[in-house]
Design an enzyme around this catalytic site. Structure first.
Site, PDB file in Angstrom:
ATOM      1  CE  LYS A  43      22.284  40.264  17.464  1.00  0.00           C
ATOM      2  NZ  LYS A  43      23.223  41.310  17.853  1.00  0.00           N
ATOM      3  CD  GLN A  50      25.499  41.896  20.785  1.00  0.00           C
ATOM      4  OE1 GLN A  50      25.187  41.126  19.901  1.00  0.00           O
ATOM      5  NE2 GLN A  50      24.811  42.999  21.053  1.00  0.00           N
ATOM      6  CG  ASP A  77      26.181  44.353  13.292  1.00  0.00           C
ATOM      7  OD1 ASP A  77      24.972  44.052  13.206  1.00  0.00           O
ATOM      8  OD2 ASP A  77      26.882  44.107  14.283  1.00  0.00           O
TER       9      ASP A  77
END
Ligand code: NDP
Length: 285
Positions: A53, A97, A120
């Site tokens: 990422k 994460q 997200d």
């Protein structure tokens, strides 16, 4: 029939080129888009995802900050860091994460992220906005899959769609986006009595279970579009999906490979969401 393979790597390249040019336009106005990535602990899979990422940001003109904390980090310290990132004008998107160590309440952490930086799309405000048809951020994996349907001209209006898996990250938002696009949606899960009876009627199947070969050729309607979200290892240690690729390829009309299908699209849509957040912030400034 041999399925047409949906090339997530190629589609990602096209979308990332658009991301890079939008990032450059923002940077030229002194508003380079920024993504904050936070990793707690030393889960090796998470480390790989996070590295990919951060690299994707660097390759496409986004600023990224990367916080790596030991698994002993306290929940209070993590929440304090999120609060700082929420207030940092250089940061347009925050990604924590998952999974987090057991002593940290993931739900609390997700809810601490400002909804307009929740790239997200997991915050309840964003889940609710998606549910009511006004999404601010679409969760990256289902969003990427919608881009695949679009790019390959796969019709969703009136289609029978089956989603296997009901997680908050993939299955549920996927079902919402398909519903919004006019599909008739069935969500299957581990308690579903006769999975094959549902999938055999489906024009579109999205499989997101983490169970190898859960979808086999005899379960697929000829010509159906099959999207394989799963990321597993086969007996030889090679990356594989949830679909029996060799068998299903002979029946389906469209199929995503693993690797090279949904995976690259997920990271790409994270960049797209960050750009969208940065553009919104620039408009509102
Ligand atoms: P979860 O483990 O959160 O959810 C799995 C879902 O599969 C659950 O809803 C579960 O049902 C269902 N399931 C399990 N066994 C069966 C079965 N035998 N029959 C029908 N349904 C079943 O996983 P995620 O949604 O987070 O991820 C799913 C997969 O996708 C994983 O392999 C993950 O690694 C991968 N993934 C890939 C991404 C990518 O970018 N390519 C991104 C995100 C995930 P129940 O709810 O009843 O337990």
């Amino acid at each position: 029939m041999t399925a047409k393979l949906i090339d997530g790597t190629a589609l990602s390249k096209t979308l990332r080129a658009d991301v890079a040019s939008r990032a450059a336009a923002l940077a030229a106005r002194g508003r380079q888009p920024g993504l904050a990535v936070v990793l707690v602990g030393d889960n090796p899979a998470s480390e790989v995802y996070v590295r990919n990422k951060v690299k994707a940001c660097e390759d496409n003109g986004l600023y990224s900050s990367y916080d790596r904390y030991p698994s002993t980090l306290s929940e209070a310290d993590l929440l304090a860091r999120i609060d700082e990132l929420n207030r940092d004008p250089k940061i347009n998107g925050i990604l924590v994460q998952l999974p987090l160590p057991a002593h940290i309440d993931s739900h609390k952490v997700i809810e601490a992220i400002a909804p307009d930086k929740d790239v997200d799309g997991f915050h309840v405000a964003n889940a609710g906005a998606l549910m009511t048809g006004k999404p601010l951020f679409r969760p990256c994996t289902p969003y990427g899959i919608m881009k695949m349907f679009d790019a390959y001209g796969i019709a969703l209006k009136g289609a029978n769609a089956v989603v296997i898996g009901r997680s908050n990250i993939v299955g549920k938002p996927m079902a919402m986006l398909l519903l919004d696009a006019g599909a008739t949606v069935t969500i299957c899960h581990s308690k579903t009595r006769d999975l094959a009876a549902h999938t055999r009627e489906a024009d579109v199947v999205v499989v997101a279970t983490g169970m190898r070969s859960i979808l086999t050729a005899d379960m697929v309607k000829p010509g159906a579009a099959v999207i394989d979200v799963g990321m597993n290892r086969d007996d030889a240690g090679k990356l594989c999906g949830d679909v029996d690729f060799a068998g299903v390829k002979e029946v389906a009309g469209y199929l995503t490979p693993v690797p090279g299908g949904v995976g690259p699209m997920t990271i790409t849509m994270l960049l797209v969401n960050t750009i969208e957040a940065a553009e919104r912030a620039a408009r509102d400034a």
